[in-house]
Design a protein around this motif. Structure first.
Motif, PDB file in Angstrom:
ATOM      1  N   SER A 134      -2.432 -17.783  31.214  1.00  0.00           N
ATOM      2  CA  SER A 134      -1.694 -16.484  30.563  1.00  0.00           C
ATOM      3  C   SER A 134      -0.490 -15.822  31.579  1.00  0.00           C
ATOM      4  N   VAL A 148     -15.704 -17.330  34.686  1.00  0.00           N
ATOM      5  CA  VAL A 148     -16.481 -16.406  33.742  1.00  0.00           C
ATOM      6  C   VAL A 148     -15.932 -16.227  32.456  1.00  0.00           C
ATOM      7  N   LEU A 149     -16.664 -16.847  31.611  1.00  0.00           N
ATOM      8  CA  LEU A 149     -16.066 -16.782  30.130  1.00  0.00           C
ATOM      9  C   LEU A 149     -14.731 -17.788  29.987  1.00  0.00           C
ATOM     10  N   ALA A 150     -14.736 -18.542  30.783  1.00  0.00           N
ATOM     11  CA  ALA A 150     -13.582 -19.249  30.680  1.00  0.00           C
ATOM     12  C   ALA A 150     -13.524 -20.698  30.356  1.00  0.00           C
ATOM     13  N   GLY A 177      -5.759 -24.706  33.965  1.00  0.00           N
ATOM     14  CA  GLY A 177      -7.271 -24.750  34.596  1.00  0.00           C
ATOM     15  C   GLY A 177      -7.706 -26.135  34.044  1.00  0.00           C
ATOM     16  N   PHE A 212     -12.553  -9.619  38.201  1.00  0.00           N
ATOM     17  CA  PHE A 212     -13.914  -9.973  39.242  1.00  0.00           C
ATOM     18  C   PHE A 212     -13.234 -10.236  40.326  1.00  0.00           C
ATOM     19  N   GLY A 256      -9.372 -19.207  35.337  1.00  0.00           N
ATOM     20  CA  GLY A 256      -9.211 -18.304  34.108  1.00  0.00           C
ATOM     21  C   GLY A 256      -9.800 -17.217  34.368  1.00  0.00           C
ATOM     22  N   CYS A 257      -8.901 -16.649  35.155  1.00  0.00           N
ATOM     23  CA  CYS A 257      -9.325 -15.030  35.917  1.00  0.00           C
ATOM     24  C   CYS A 257      -8.967 -13.798  35.072  1.00  0.00           C
ATOM     25  N   GLY A 258      -8.113 -14.161  33.850  1.00  0.00           N
ATOM     26  CA  GLY A 258      -7.750 -13.181  33.158  1.00  0.00           C
ATOM     27  C   GLY A 258      -7.043 -11.967  33.703  1.00  0.00           C
ATOM     28  N   PHE A 288     -13.224  -3.216  31.190  1.00  0.00           N
ATOM     29  CA  PHE A 288     -13.530  -3.075  32.319  1.00  0.00           C
ATOM     30  C   PHE A 288     -13.394  -1.844  33.133  1.00  0.00           C
ATOM     31  N   ASP A 303      -4.735 -18.192  36.004  1.00  0.00           N
ATOM     32  CA  ASP A 303      -4.807 -18.314  34.454  1.00  0.00           C
ATOM     33  C   ASP A 303      -3.753 -18.895  33.809  1.00  0.00           C
TER      34      ASP A 303
HETATM   35  C1  LIG Z   1     -12.616 -14.651  27.828  1.00  0.00           C
HETATM   36  S1  LIG Z   1     -11.068 -14.633  28.952  1.00  0.00           S
HETATM   37  C2  LIG Z   1     -12.102 -14.345  30.550  1.00  0.00           C
HETATM   38  C3  LIG Z   1     -11.301 -13.815  31.617  1.00  0.00           C
HETATM   39  C4  LIG Z   1     -11.833 -13.469  32.888  1.00  0.00           C
HETATM   40  N1  LIG Z   1     -12.515 -14.696  33.497  1.00  0.00           N
HETATM   41  C5  LIG Z   1     -12.791 -12.279  32.817  1.00  0.00           C
HETATM   42  O1  LIG Z   1     -14.281 -12.472  32.567  1.00  0.00           O
HETATM   43  O2  LIG Z   1     -12.456 -11.170  32.478  1.00  0.00           O
HETATM   44  C6  LIG Z   1     -10.674 -16.206  29.164  1.00  0.00           C
HETATM   45  C7  LIG Z   1      -9.431 -16.366  29.957  1.00  0.00           C
HETATM   46  O3  LIG Z   1      -9.329 -17.898  30.051  1.00  0.00           O
HETATM   47  C8  LIG Z   1      -7.929 -17.961  30.092  1.00  0.00           C
HETATM   48  N2  LIG Z   1      -7.531 -19.397  29.689  1.00  0.00           N
HETATM   49  C9  LIG Z   1      -7.658 -20.110  28.514  1.00  0.00           C
HETATM   50  N3  LIG Z   1      -7.353 -21.216  28.615  1.00  0.00           N
HETATM   51  C10 LIG Z   1      -6.965 -21.757  29.926  1.00  0.00           C
HETATM   52  C11 LIG Z   1      -6.485 -22.689  30.784  1.00  0.00           C
HETATM   53  N4  LIG Z   1      -6.339 -24.096  30.237  1.00  0.00           N
HETATM   54  N5  LIG Z   1      -6.357 -22.517  31.987  1.00  0.00           N
HETATM   55  C12 LIG Z   1      -6.498 -21.078  32.580  1.00  0.00           C
HETATM   56  N6  LIG Z   1      -6.618 -20.171  31.968  1.00  0.00           N
HETATM   57  C13 LIG Z   1      -7.141 -20.219  30.518  1.00  0.00           C
HETATM   58  C14 LIG Z   1      -7.207 -17.113  29.004  1.00  0.00           C
HETATM   59  O4  LIG Z   1      -6.067 -16.661  29.362  1.00  0.00           O
HETATM   60  C15 LIG Z   1      -8.072 -15.734  29.399  1.00  0.00           C
HETATM   61  O5  LIG Z   1      -7.516 -15.023  30.392  1.00  0.00           O
END
Ligand SMILES: C[S@@+](CC[C@H](N)C(=O)[O-])C[C@H]1O[C@@H](n2cnc3c(N)ncnc32)[C@H](O)[C@@H]1O
Ligand SMILES: [Zn+2]
Length: 276
Positions: free
Chosen positions: A120, A158-160, A141, A102, A96-98, A66, A118
């Motif tokens: 993690s 996003v991608l989560a 989540g 964003f 799933g904010c990573g 990023f 998140d």
């Molecule tokens: C591909 S990354 C995307 C992160 C962020 N949205 C971005 O676009 O940079 C997916 C994220 O979802 C999180 N994740 C996976 N399973 C999850 C859950 N059950 N609840 C919340 N977060 C989760 C992961 O730890 C990771 O940070």
């Protein structure tokens, strides 16, 4: 102590008060904020492993990628999306904010209350260290989220992983779900080299809308597609942070990592859905 009626206790469901130093409910359940300022509301039975979600190396790769600017156009698309710009102030959850890219950008550009969740801990710690205008929470989540019924204006994903039923519970009746999903030909040049096709990307946006259909209807879709030349560091980070490449062969990854640069297609669909 200031009451935040948005958050609820993960143990008993009553309102959770979080004043920065302390976080507890009226029934005496308390959650100590970490020194970076986030809270961990993940109960032991809500996780499958001791370190669920993305690990520290993936988080650092995502942060570097990023910071390199390669996804800046996607960030701009989210910041300028119609639902967000229509509101002068809003309460928004990034589920799933990573590492917080964003939500961090949103919290700096708009007024309102911003929550990042998140599963993690490493991701949330990294987010909380950098972005001070949002509240960061470790939670699953895919289970009950620590938010009151109908308390939020918007949820960004996003991608989560997504849990539409739970999103519908916590959104206000006029609230919006904003989904960022891979678009047609996203990273096609890398996917073909790494034999990671992961299904038909032409259908990802439609599949996401269908999965949410019992609770949401799509009102708006914006498409973004551009070519970006990535250097060797960006390529290594992108491979590490992208789940579809985790199963690619070490030989194919080594071949890509011998390249000094590669031009890739970056393609996203941003869907806005309203609660039914
Ligand atoms: C591909 S990354 C995307 C992160 C962020 N949205 C971005 O676009 O940079 C997916 C994220 O979802 C999180 N994740 C996976 N399973 C999850 C859950 N059950 N609840 C919340 N977060 C989760 C992961 O730890 C990771 O940070
Ligand atoms: Zn409680």
């Amino acid at each position: 102590m200031k009451t935040d009626s948005t958050l609820i206790c993960p143990v008993c469901g009553s309102a959770l008060e979080w004043n920065g130093k302390e976080c507890r409910c009226e029934n005496g359940h308390s959650f100590d904020p970490a020194k970076e300022g986030y809270i961990n509301l993940l109960l032991s039975h809500q996780r499958r492993s001791s370190h669920p979600g993305d690990d520290a190396a993936m988080i650092q790769a995502r942060r570097r990628f990023f910071d390199s600017g390669a996804f800046d156009s996607l960030t701009a698309l989210i910041l300028n999306s119609s639902f967000i710009t229509q509101r002068s102030s809003l309460s928004l959850l990034d589920c799933g904010c990573g590492e917080g890219h964003f939500l961090g950008a949103l919290s700096e550009a708009h007024d309102g209350q911003f929550f990042g969740v998140d599963v993690s801990k490493e991701a949330v710690r990294c987010a909380a260290k950098r972005y001070k205008k949002a509240k960061w929470i470790v939670a699953n989540g895919m289970r009950k989220l620590p938010f009151a019924d109908h308390s939020l204006d918007a949820i960004l994903s996003v991608l989560a992983p997504r849990n539409p039923e739970e999103f519908a519970r916590i959104l206000k009746p006029d609230g919006a779900l904003i989904l960022g999903v891979p678009g047609v030909n996203h990273l096609i040049e890398l996917r073909s080299r790494l034999a990671a096709n992961a299904g038909d990307f032409e259908e990802k946006a439609d599949e996401a809308a269908v999965k949410c259909a019992p609770h949401f209807t799509e009102t708006h879709r914006e498409l973004l597609s551009y070519q970006q030349t990535l250097n060797a560091v960006q390529l290594a980070d992108l491979i590490q942070m992208t789940p579809i490449f985790w199963c690619s062969s070490p030989e194919a990854k080594a071949d890509v990592q011998r390249l000094s640069e590669l031009t890739v297609t970056i393609s996203f669909a941003l869907l806005t859905l309203q609660r039914l």
